[in-house]
Design a protein around this motif. Sequence first.
Motif, PDB file in Angstrom:
ATOM      1  N   UNK A   1      13.112  -3.711   0.549  1.00 40.98           N
ATOM      2  CA  UNK A   1      11.742  -3.961   1.005  1.00 40.98           C
ATOM      3  C   UNK A   1      11.686  -3.806   2.517  1.00 40.98           C
ATOM      4  N   UNK A   2      10.583  -3.229   3.004  1.00 41.49           N
ATOM      5  CA  UNK A   2      10.450  -2.985   4.427  1.00 41.49           C
ATOM      6  C   UNK A   2       8.978  -2.883   4.772  1.00 41.49           C
ATOM      7  N   UNK A   3       8.678  -2.465   5.993  1.00 42.82           N
ATOM      8  CA  UNK A   3       7.349  -2.103   6.476  1.00 42.82           C
ATOM      9  C   UNK A   3       6.521  -3.268   6.973  1.00 42.82           C
ATOM     10  N   UNK A   4       6.499  -4.426   6.253  1.00 47.17           N
ATOM     11  CA  UNK A   4       5.618  -5.525   6.633  1.00 47.17           C
ATOM     12  C   UNK A   4       6.029  -6.757   5.842  1.00 47.17           C
ATOM     13  N   UNK A   5       5.587  -7.925   6.298  1.00 52.61           N
ATOM     14  CA  UNK A   5       5.961  -9.172   5.624  1.00 52.61           C
ATOM     15  C   UNK A   5       5.468  -9.219   4.186  1.00 52.61           C
ATOM     16  N   UNK A   6       4.281  -8.647   3.926  1.00 54.47           N
ATOM     17  CA  UNK A   6       3.744  -8.693   2.563  1.00 54.47           C
ATOM     18  C   UNK A   6       4.626  -7.906   1.599  1.00 54.47           C
ATOM     19  N   UNK A   7       5.250  -6.822   2.084  1.00 55.40           N
ATOM     20  CA  UNK A   7       6.114  -6.037   1.214  1.00 55.40           C
ATOM     21  C   UNK A   7       7.451  -6.719   0.993  1.00 55.40           C
ATOM     22  N   UNK A   8       7.888  -7.502   1.973  1.00 52.97           N
ATOM     23  CA  UNK A   8       9.091  -8.294   1.764  1.00 52.97           C
ATOM     24  C   UNK A   8       8.868  -9.322   0.658  1.00 52.97           C
ATOM     25  N   UNK A   9       7.711  -9.973   0.690  1.00 56.27           N
ATOM     26  CA  UNK A   9       7.387 -10.953  -0.344  1.00 56.27           C
ATOM     27  C   UNK A   9       7.263 -10.271  -1.701  1.00 56.27           C
ATOM     28  N   UNK A  10       6.553  -9.150  -1.744  1.00 56.80           N
ATOM     29  CA  UNK A  10       6.390  -8.415  -2.998  1.00 56.80           C
ATOM     30  C   UNK A  10       7.729  -7.920  -3.523  1.00 56.80           C
ATOM     31  N   UNK A  11       8.562  -7.385  -2.620  1.00 52.11           N
ATOM     32  CA  UNK A  11       9.868  -6.898  -3.052  1.00 52.11           C
ATOM     33  C   UNK A  11      10.736  -7.999  -3.619  1.00 52.11           C
ATOM     34  N   UNK A  12      10.709  -9.159  -2.979  1.00 53.01           N
ATOM     35  CA  UNK A  12      11.507 -10.282  -3.465  1.00 53.01           C
ATOM     36  C   UNK A  12      11.066 -10.702  -4.858  1.00 53.01           C
ATOM     37  N   UNK A  13       9.768 -10.708  -5.098  1.00 48.23           N
ATOM     38  CA  UNK A  13       9.263 -11.136  -6.409  1.00 48.23           C
ATOM     39  C   UNK A  13       9.583 -10.116  -7.493  1.00 48.23           C
ATOM     40  N   UNK A  14       9.455  -8.828  -7.157  1.00 48.37           N
ATOM     41  CA  UNK A  14       9.799  -7.787  -8.129  1.00 48.37           C
ATOM     42  C   UNK A  14      11.286  -7.853  -8.458  1.00 48.37           C
ATOM     43  N   UNK A  15      12.125  -8.017  -7.428  1.00 45.99           N
ATOM     44  CA  UNK A  15      13.565  -8.090  -7.639  1.00 45.99           C
ATOM     45  C   UNK A  15      13.936  -9.286  -8.512  1.00 45.99           C
ATOM     46  N   UNK A  16      13.306 -10.408  -8.266  1.00 45.62           N
ATOM     47  CA  UNK A  16      13.598 -11.604  -9.071  1.00 45.62           C
ATOM     48  C   UNK A  16      13.186 -11.395 -10.526  1.00 45.62           C
ATOM     49  N   UNK A  17      12.000 -10.791 -10.726  1.00 45.28           N
ATOM     50  CA  UNK A  17      11.523 -10.540 -12.082  1.00 45.28           C
ATOM     51  C   UNK A  17      12.435  -9.563 -12.824  1.00 45.28           C
TER      52      UNK A  17
END
Length: 281
Positions: free
Chosen positions: A6-22
């Motif tokens: 995940x990169x680019x912005x804080x919102x994508x870090x949050x989204x990436x973390x949630x997708x990875x966890x799922x």
Amino acid sequence: STVLVSSSDSMYSVLGARIAKHANRACVHDIYDDFDTFASARIPFLLSAFYRCLRQSTDIVVFEGRLSDHLARKQVRSTAIVPNGIDQTLFHPKPRGDCRQALGLPPDAPILGYFGGINANRNIEDIFTAHRLLMQSEPDALLLLAGSLDKAVALPADNVTYLGMLPHDRMGTLIGACDVLTATVRKDQSADLSYPVKIMEYIACQRPFLTPNRGGAADFLRDQPEYMFEVGDAQGLAEKIRHLLGREQHRFPDVFTWDQAAVAFSEVIDRTSAPGAAAGG
């Protein structure tokens, strides 16, 4: 195993973390700037969610030590520093005369260049004033500009060429046409975490430059103060420009290439994807 980056912005870090966890996958967060200063930071609760997912992350990559220290103060542990890299196919030494001819610029005039956001919230006025002072001894000195122009900024009337927005693949030619290049920083606390990647491009093109004595650049150029100036000191900037114009040889520090950055980042990915590495963000 598969690793999500995940990169680019804080919102994508949050989204990436949630997708990875799922998906039960590891997530590497690439934090290449101070996301606290991005417009998205005004979204309610986003930054708290961002730092929470970083604290739970296995691997976090940052581009320089000051940002790593900043994250540490937020109880976030960065695991790797991968400096900004340069695309050597675009940024390499080019004959000055050829570059000027390609851009329709005068062949012999001293040219001071700035390429990037021409914004009121940066120290762009230092550059304008230094150029005006430079013309007292170099009356034909040209200020070459390219990039987005803030409506709040009035360009100087004398010896200024503004080329507007140009594609990234023209940057090497722009840099190659100049005798001295400049950089700016924002007029807020983000300057302490800034690291203008354009100075790496200048070095790759073997062109002297001046950058504000702030942020990561101050650490990188600690042993070469001739390439730094103090924000607000336009007189000092003009004097340093004159000094660089008068030098025939320049000594530059080494820069990181895209190939080196890819190898360093791949090592993080390999470690994260290794058997036994934690999954999720």
